[in-house]
Write an enzyme that holds these catalytic residues in place. Structure first.
Site, PDB file in Angstrom:
ATOM      1  N   CYS A 247     -22.549 -53.481  39.618  1.00 20.73           N
ATOM      2  CA  CYS A 247     -22.624 -54.917  40.308  1.00 20.73           C
ATOM      3  C   CYS A 247     -21.649 -55.614  39.226  1.00 20.73           C
ATOM      4  O   CYS A 247     -21.647 -55.259  37.854  1.00 20.73           O
ATOM      5  CB  CYS A 247     -24.101 -55.479  40.425  1.00 20.73           C
ATOM      6  SG  CYS A 247     -23.948 -57.164  40.985  1.00 20.73           S
TER       7      CYS A 247
ATOM      8  N   TYR B   4     -28.215 -65.084  42.184  1.00 21.51           N
ATOM      9  CA  TYR B   4     -29.025 -64.787  43.299  1.00 21.51           C
ATOM     10  C   TYR B   4     -30.279 -65.440  43.020  1.00 21.51           C
ATOM     11  O   TYR B   4     -31.114 -65.278  43.949  1.00 21.51           O
ATOM     12  CB  TYR B   4     -28.792 -63.255  43.448  1.00 21.51           C
ATOM     13  CG  TYR B   4     -27.615 -62.897  43.872  1.00 21.51           C
ATOM     14  CD1 TYR B   4     -27.235 -62.811  45.329  1.00 21.51           C
ATOM     15  CD2 TYR B   4     -26.671 -62.652  42.873  1.00 21.51           C
ATOM     16  CE1 TYR B   4     -26.134 -62.073  45.386  1.00 21.51           C
ATOM     17  CE2 TYR B   4     -25.306 -62.032  43.429  1.00 21.51           C
ATOM     18  CZ  TYR B   4     -25.069 -62.166  44.909  1.00 21.51           C
ATOM     19  OH  TYR B   4     -23.963 -61.520  45.090  1.00 21.51           O
TER      20      TYR B   4
ATOM     21  N   ASN C  79     -23.802 -52.891  48.588  1.00 23.47           N
ATOM     22  CA  ASN C  79     -25.172 -53.689  48.619  1.00 23.47           C
ATOM     23  C   ASN C  79     -26.167 -53.245  49.850  1.00 23.47           C
ATOM     24  O   ASN C  79     -25.532 -52.594  50.875  1.00 23.47           O
ATOM     25  CB  ASN C  79     -24.720 -54.986  48.652  1.00 23.47           C
ATOM     26  CG  ASN C  79     -24.508 -55.860  47.458  1.00 23.47           C
ATOM     27  OD1 ASN C  79     -24.893 -55.245  46.290  1.00 23.47           O
ATOM     28  ND2 ASN C  79     -23.367 -56.564  47.538  1.00 23.47           N
TER      29      ASN C  79
ATOM     30  N   HIS D 150     -29.177 -58.093  41.527  1.00 22.57           N
ATOM     31  CA  HIS D 150     -29.268 -59.633  41.853  1.00 22.57           C
ATOM     32  C   HIS D 150     -30.738 -60.111  41.682  1.00 22.57           C
ATOM     33  O   HIS D 150     -31.096 -60.910  42.560  1.00 22.57           O
ATOM     34  CB  HIS D 150     -29.271 -59.420  43.437  1.00 22.57           C
ATOM     35  CG  HIS D 150     -27.447 -59.201  43.756  1.00 22.57           C
ATOM     36  ND1 HIS D 150     -26.989 -58.867  45.177  1.00 22.57           N
ATOM     37  CD2 HIS D 150     -26.618 -58.546  42.987  1.00 22.57           C
ATOM     38  CE1 HIS D 150     -25.892 -58.671  45.221  1.00 22.57           C
ATOM     39  NE2 HIS D 150     -25.451 -58.512  43.864  1.00 22.57           N
TER      40      HIS D 150
END
Length: 431
Positions: free
Chosen positions: A164, A244, A144, A194
């Site tokens: 992811c 997120y 990340n 995200h």
């Protein structure tokens, strides 16, 4: 087939090894190299990896090393799962933004920028070493912020795909609610890393029947609770946002929550200490249950499916384990017109057909301004964040923060810039 894991001393690694053991037909690994500068952690994780593969009767040899060049030499694929600065840096990322009334989180907002600044130069150095060692090797980035890191890699011409576990996690949850096999569930998963929405949940493939309205009608409360978002929001969106997006949709409530509890990094650090104690037990030869609480659920299935497809094992190596079903996988890939309102060199997270030639994005549903506005703003921030990571300078850091939708105010961006630099000077060569 040789695979190298950079950051192999991570407590995540046994999850990955578990996937190699279970899914050996999809990805016939013969040599697994775990590379990490933390020798004490590396030996504990490496020992458990050997025992896990032995228990499964898997023939792969496991080696550990602190020599990055030796690790990537002749590797067919290199998986990146590193954390520059460790959990201590993460705890700072989750703390100092709160002093300014902002979300303290390691992948978005000011904390996410700090992580990008620390990470991008290190990853690019690793990628250059991989290219020198084996220009044909694939780089799978799980580090990340995946979108920014993958964009940095692709802009430098590296053979890289970002990964992811958000999509595969939602695919599994929807499959359980629908009482079907995960491979039957295809997600219309669209956005940035995200920052994604499930615009459709289809049974039987990309053109299958969309069952998302029924899922929301019957299970909206449970889905919303899992995402920690208000159920009415999901119904008004007509979509399922990633976890997120709570940092955007419920920012002030999240800040209040964060101020009332210890940083997540402190919890993870304690969990890691417990895991490493378990890994040291010579009788342990399976991944412990505690690892599920560490995060990264289904990481192994997604990683194995992606590596298998890139290395010639087919596009859906584990029955749609990339998180979409129907032989497609959700990955982070160069936009190239997939979302026509973004630049071609932006990195988007969408379903793609994956093969040894790379990841080719599949068509996605049209987006309305509710999505395109936020995606465009965060893409602009990511462009500025990458510029700051590559060229440095206080003004570039400030510009990235000012552009971020979670900041966006002059005085706030100034305060955050000062704190970011104060907490990260040891990792920034230009500071």
């Amino acid at each position: 087939m040789k695979l190298a894991v950079v950051g192999g001393g991570s407590t995540y690694t046994p999850e990955l090894v578990d996937g190699f053991a279970r899914l050996r037909d999809a990805l016939p690994v013969t040599e697994l190299v775990l590379a990490d500068p933390a020798e004490d952690r590396l030996e504990l994780v490496g020992g458990l990896a050997r025992r896990m593969l032995a228990r499964a009767g898997h023939p792969a040899a496991v080696t550990t090393t602190g020599d990055l060049d030796a690790a990537v030499a002749d590797a067919d694929a290199v998986l990146l799962q590193l954390r520059v600065g460790g959990q201590a840096a993460r705890e700072r990322d989750e703390t100092w933004p709160l002093e300014c009334g902002c979300v303290g989180q390691e992948t978005t907002g000011a904390g996410g920028l700090a992580k990008a600044l620390r990470t991008v130069p290190v990853v690019l150095d690793i990628a250059e070493r991989v290219r020198r060692a084996n220009p044909g090797a694939w780089i799978i980035d799980f580090t990340n912020p995946v979108g920014i890191v993958t964009r940095a890699l692709l802009n430098e011409g590296h053979r890289a795909v970002g990964l992811c576990n958000v999509a595969i996690g939602l695919q599994r949850k929807f499959a359980a609610l629908l009482e079907v096999e995960p491979g039957e569930v295809h997600l219309d998963h669209v956005g940035l890393n995200h920052l994604t929405w499930e615009l459709g949940v289809r049974l039987g493939g990309p053109r299958g029947r969309d069952v998302l309205p029924g899922l929301l009608a019957r299970h909206g409360a449970a889905i919303a609770a899992d995402l920690r978002l208000p159920e009415p929001l999901l119904h008004r969106l007509g979509a399922v946002p990633s976890y997120y997006l709570r940092y955007f949709y419920t920012h002030d409530e999240v800040v209040a929550e964060m101020r009332d509890r210890p940083p997540r990094a402190a919890e993870v650090a304690a969990m890691e200490r417990g895991l490493l104690e378990m890994y040291a037990d010579p009788a342990l030869d399976t991944k412990p249950e505690l690892l599920a609480k560490r995060g990264g659920a289904y990481y192994s299935e997604a990683a194995v499916a992606l590596a298998a497809a890139l290395l010639g094992g087919g596009t859906g190596g584990t029955g749609g384990a990339g998180g979409t079903g129907g032989g497609a996988q959700v990955v982070n890939v160069r936009n190239d017109g997939t979302l026509p309102f973004l630049p071609d060199d932006a990195v988007v997270e969408v379903p793609a057909a994956v093969s040894p030639a790379g990841a080719e994005p599949l068509p996605v549903p049209p987006l309305d301004p509710l999505h395109t506005g936020l995606i465009s703003a965060v893409t602009a921030y990511e462009h500025l964040a990458l510029d700051a990571a590559l060229r440095g300078g206080r003004d570039r850091v400030f510009a990235a923060l000012l552009a971020h939708p979670l900041v966006g105010r002059y005085a706030l961006a100034e305060k955050l810039t000062d704190r970011l630099l104060a907490h990260n000077r040891e990792y920034l060569a230009w500071a």
